[in-house]
Design a protein around this motif. Structure first.
Motif, short mmCIF file in Angstrom:
data_model
loop_
_atom_site.label_atom_id
_atom_site.label_comp_id
_atom_site.label_asym_id
_atom_site.label_seq_id
_atom_site.Cartn_x
_atom_site.Cartn_y
_atom_site.Cartn_z
N ARG A 60 84.56 70.54 51.19
CA ARG A 60 83.59 71.24 52.04
C ARG A 60 82.60 70.25 52.66
O ARG A 60 82.20 70.41 53.82
CB ARG A 60 82.86 72.29 51.20
N LEU A 61 82.24 69.22 51.92
CA LEU A 61 81.36 68.19 52.49
C LEU A 61 82.09 67.39 53.58
O LEU A 61 81.50 67.06 54.61
CB LEU A 61 80.88 67.25 51.39
N ARG A 62 83.36 67.09 53.35
CA ARG A 62 84.12 66.38 54.38
C ARG A 62 84.19 67.20 55.66
O ARG A 62 84.13 66.65 56.77
CB ARG A 62 85.53 66.03 53.89
N ALA A 63 84.31 68.52 55.51
CA ALA A 63 84.37 69.39 56.69
C ALA A 63 83.09 69.28 57.50
O ALA A 63 83.12 69.37 58.74
CB ALA A 63 84.61 70.83 56.26
N VAL A 64 81.95 69.08 56.84
CA VAL A 64 80.68 68.89 57.54
C VAL A 64 80.74 67.61 58.38
O VAL A 64 80.37 67.59 59.56
CB VAL A 64 79.50 68.82 56.55
N LEU A 83 76.75 75.59 51.95
CA LEU A 83 76.63 74.84 50.69
C LEU A 83 75.22 74.96 50.11
O LEU A 83 75.06 75.13 48.89
CB LEU A 83 76.96 73.37 50.94
N LEU A 84 74.23 74.89 50.97
CA LEU A 84 72.84 74.98 50.50
C LEU A 84 72.55 76.34 49.87
O LEU A 84 71.80 76.43 48.89
CB LEU A 84 71.87 74.72 51.65
N MET A 85 73.13 77.39 50.43
CA MET A 85 72.92 78.73 49.88
C MET A 85 73.61 78.88 48.53
O MET A 85 73.09 79.52 47.61
CB MET A 85 73.43 79.78 50.86
N GLU A 86 74.79 78.28 48.41
CA GLU A 86 75.54 78.41 47.16
C GLU A 86 75.00 77.51 46.07
O GLU A 86 75.05 77.85 44.88
CB GLU A 86 77.01 78.08 47.42
N PHE A 87 74.44 76.37 46.48
CA PHE A 87 73.94 75.39 45.50
C PHE A 87 72.48 75.04 45.82
O PHE A 87 72.19 73.98 46.38
CB PHE A 87 74.79 74.12 45.51
N PRO A 88 71.56 75.93 45.50
CA PRO A 88 70.15 75.67 45.81
C PRO A 88 69.57 74.58 44.91
O PRO A 88 70.05 74.34 43.80
CB PRO A 88 69.48 77.02 45.54
N VAL A 89 68.51 73.93 45.41
CA VAL A 89 67.85 72.88 44.64
C VAL A 89 66.51 73.38 44.12
O VAL A 89 65.97 74.38 44.60
CB VAL A 89 67.61 71.61 45.49
N SER A 90 66.00 72.67 43.13
CA SER A 90 64.69 72.99 42.57
C SER A 90 63.81 71.74 42.68
O SER A 90 63.86 70.86 41.81
CB SER A 90 64.82 73.43 41.10
N PRO A 91 63.01 71.65 43.74
CA PRO A 91 62.17 70.46 43.90
C PRO A 91 60.98 70.48 42.95
O PRO A 91 60.43 71.53 42.62
CB PRO A 91 61.72 70.55 45.36
N GLN A 92 60.61 69.30 42.50
CA GLN A 92 59.44 69.13 41.65
C GLN A 92 58.65 67.90 42.10
O GLN A 92 59.23 66.96 42.63
CB GLN A 92 59.85 68.94 40.19
N VAL A 93 57.34 67.94 41.87
CA VAL A 93 56.52 66.76 42.09
C VAL A 93 56.61 65.91 40.83
O VAL A 93 56.37 66.37 39.73
CB VAL A 93 55.06 67.12 42.40
N SER A 94 56.99 64.65 41.00
CA SER A 94 57.18 63.77 39.86
C SER A 94 56.48 62.43 40.12
O SER A 94 56.27 62.04 41.26
CB SER A 94 58.67 63.54 39.62
N GLY A 95 56.13 61.76 39.03
CA GLY A 95 55.51 60.46 39.16
C GLY A 95 55.73 59.60 37.94
O GLY A 95 55.20 58.50 37.83
#
Length: 209
Positions: A60-64, A83-95
């Motif tokens: 699927r990435l190659r198709a992009v 892909l983004l809808m099927e595999f969502p991310v969880s962003p966090q502030v990190s340091g």
């Protein structure tokens, strides 16, 4: 960690396969774990089932990349959004990993890793990284190597959007092939010119008889 770094996850996964050469290096758990890089805890969760799932995401990435390389940017975005809808991310502030000269955290956005399985986590990171690159630089910055039969994926970061090959090796190979092709054409043209001159000379000789 800069968000642009995550786009490398997509390139690494796509380039585990060379369809034109019928090669596939994504055949084992160890090969999948190698995609994460050293020290990444998510790699420890990889199981045999992830090998098949990674291959599916890879296609699927190659198709992009294929859609972007062909100039169909709307399709490339649609495929990436899927892909983004099927595999969502969880962003966090990190340091916690980076400190400035005074020992204070260098706060940055980090993608949290707590998906149901290793392949879902990798797919989320790769898709988000590719989306970040696409929106930051444009879909025409996603390419496939023009040195046939390679067709590896690459991210064009050149200043004038001139990149056509995935590596210096492929660029050299393509340039050598082009040079040899020009020399063959020159030799053929020279041969035809010589034969034409011989024919003209023979014609003049016959007319003098």
């Amino acid at each position: 960690m800069e968000l642009a770094h995550y786009s490398d996850y997509a390139v690494r996964l796509v380039n585990t396969e060379e369809p034109a050469r019928n090669k596939d290096s994504l055949t084992s758990v160890d090969a999948v774990r190698g995609l994460f890089g050293p020290g990444v805890q998510a790699a420890r969760r990889v199981t045999d089932s992830d090998v098949t799932r990674f291959r599916n995401v890879r296609g699927r990435l190659r198709a992009v990349f294929e859609a972007a390389d062909a100039g169909d940017h709307v399709l490339a975005v649609d495929l990436l959004n899927s892909l983004l809808m099927e595999f969502p991310v969880s962003p966090q502030v990190s340091g916690h990993e980076y400190l400035d000269d005074e020992g204070r955290p260098n706060w940055h956005i980090h993608l949290a890793d707590h998906p149901s399985n290793a392949s879902a986590g990798y797919a989320a990171i790769a898709s988000f990284g590719l989306a970040f690159h696409l929106t930051e630089h444009g879909p025409n910055r996603l390419g496939l190597c023009q040195a046939a039969p390679c067709r590896n994926a690459y991210l064009d970061t050149s200043t004038n959007r001139s990149r056509r090959y995935c590596s210096d090796r492929c660029a050299t190979r393509a340039n050598v092939a082009a040079y040899r092709a020009r020399k063959r054409l020159e030799a053929e043209a020279s041969g035809q010119s010589g034969r034409s001159a011989d024919a003209a000379q023979d014609s003049r000789a016959l007319s003098e008889l």
